[in-house]
Design a protein around this motif. Structure first.
Motif, PDB file in Angstrom:
ATOM      1  N   ALA A 140       0.827  -1.213   0.000  1.00 54.37           N
ATOM      2  CA  ALA A 140       0.000   0.000   0.000  1.00 54.37           C
ATOM      3  C   ALA A 140       0.857   1.257   0.000  1.00 54.37           C
ATOM      4  N   GLY A 156       2.276   1.553  -7.430  1.00 58.27           N
ATOM      5  CA  GLY A 156       1.222   2.228  -8.194  1.00 58.27           C
ATOM      6  C   GLY A 156       1.639   3.574  -8.725  1.00 58.27           C
ATOM      7  N   SER A 204      -1.543   7.834  -6.401  1.00 57.93           N
ATOM      8  CA  SER A 204      -2.529   6.787  -6.136  1.00 57.93           C
ATOM      9  C   SER A 204      -2.394   6.269  -4.708  1.00 57.93           C
ATOM     10  N   ARG A 209      -3.831   2.754  -2.119  1.00 54.80           N
ATOM     11  CA  ARG A 209      -4.417   1.423  -2.123  1.00 54.80           C
ATOM     12  C   ARG A 209      -5.059   1.181  -0.764  1.00 54.80           C
ATOM     13  N   MET A 215      -7.562  -4.969   0.398  1.00 55.89           N
ATOM     14  CA  MET A 215      -6.407  -5.788   0.031  1.00 55.89           C
ATOM     15  C   MET A 215      -6.594  -7.188   0.576  1.00 55.89           C
ATOM     16  N   PHE A 247      -5.752  -6.153  -4.840  1.00 54.03           N
ATOM     17  CA  PHE A 247      -5.903  -4.831  -4.262  1.00 54.03           C
ATOM     18  C   PHE A 247      -6.487  -3.877  -5.279  1.00 54.03           C
ATOM     19  N   THR A 252      -6.495   0.188  -6.703  1.00 54.68           N
ATOM     20  CA  THR A 252      -5.770   1.457  -6.742  1.00 54.68           C
ATOM     21  C   THR A 252      -6.746   2.579  -7.055  1.00 54.68           C
TER      22      THR A 252
END
Lengths: 141, 156
Positions: free
Chosen positions: B32, B36, B40, B42, B47, B59, B61
């Motif tokens: 996380a 990405g 962004s 997550r 998740m 997960f 995004t």
């Protein structure tokens, strides 16, 4: 090596006999599927050699076969695969059919791959910073 | 596996021990933090990780500045060697940023020790072999539609 095939970005020529047919079909095959055809076509060293040859100019199957250690029918089969992936187009002049490099499909494939390079580069920059922070924490030392 | 060339290769050395870098790819809270596009995030509550051979990582995004984007990432893991290898197929769908269409890609992460407690990561990525089959099916469907289309045209 296939990146070397890419020259200046061309305007795609529509040599197809039936442009409407091509457009109609393209609309129905997703971008990913078209890319799959391109990647599958590029996965073969002989086909990459043929594409490299075509960067020098349009050529007949006879001309394309000359430098290769395989038969003309075998080269023809490779040309069919390349045509199916829209990497080449073929036009008939009298009894000779000439193959023409369509670089647009190559560009699409190169762009697809290269976007991931940027994606990983920026993600890994953040991972670098994240790992540095983690190692400041006593439990990770 | 190399028969699927051309592909993407990225090599990167991180100033951290291998176990820590591997954990950054396999622990939801870690992923996380960095995976990405820029801007962004997550969400942790979306998740789901089960890291083992045959396992998965899922997960989502999202971009706080652009609620219209929501990319759903699903990784099916084939080959997993604790601390050394993560290999599988990544599927991304949803509303993706930057005009990316939904896609699948095969990937392989390999983690190697480097001197001075650093770690080298080797990333390879290519289209998965089975996409070829899906494509043939795609063409078959297209031609079936074309037949129908031509039949209609011929009548009119």
């Amino acid at each position: 090596m296939w990146h070397a095939l890419l020259g200046p970005r061309p305007v795609r020529s529509e040599r197809c006999l039936d442009e409407h047919f091509t457009n109609w079909l393209n609309d129905r095959v997703s971008a990913t599927d078209r890319l799959s055809l391109v990647f599958a076509a590029l996965a073969d060293p002989t086909r990459r050699a043929i594409l490299a040859e075509l960067t020098a100019g349009d050529a007949t199957v006879t001309q394309l076969t000359a430098p290769l250690p395989i038969s003309m029918p075998a080269v023809s089969r490779h040309l069919k695969v390349l045509e199916g992936a829209a990497l080449i187009s073929r036009s008939r002049e009298g009894k000779w059919q000439r193959s023409h490099l369509e670089a647009a499909a190559l560009w699409e494939a190169a762009a697809w791959i290269e976007r991931f390079r940027g994606f990983w580069d920026s993600s890994f920059d953040r991972l670098d910073a994240h790992l540095a922070t983690l190692q400041q924490e006593p439990e990770n030392r | 596996m190399t028969a699927e060339a051309p592909d993407l290769s990225v090599s990167r050395v991180f100033d951290a021990p291998r176990a820590l870098v591997y954990r950054a790819f396999t622990d939801p809270e870690q992923v996380a933090a960095w995976w990405g596009p820029t801007g962004s995030v997550r969400p942790l509550d979306e998740m789901e990780f089960d890291v083992r051979p045959g396992g998965y990582q899922r997960f989502v995004t999202v971009f706080p500045d652009d609620p219209s984007i929501r990319a759903e990432v699903r990784i099916d893991l084939a080959d997993v060697a604790e601390g050394r290898v993560l290999d599988g197929v990544m599927r991304v769908r949803g509303r993706l940023p930057g005009g990316f269409a939904a896609f699948e890609t095969r990937f392989r992460f390999e983690f190697y020790d480097e001197p001075d407690g650093r770690t080298r990561l080797e990333v390879r990525q290519w289209l998965p072999p089975h996409v070829g089959g899906a494509t043939e099916e795609g063409w078959r469907q297209s031609f079936a539609e074309l037949d129908a289309h031509l039949a209609t045209t011929a009548v009119s």
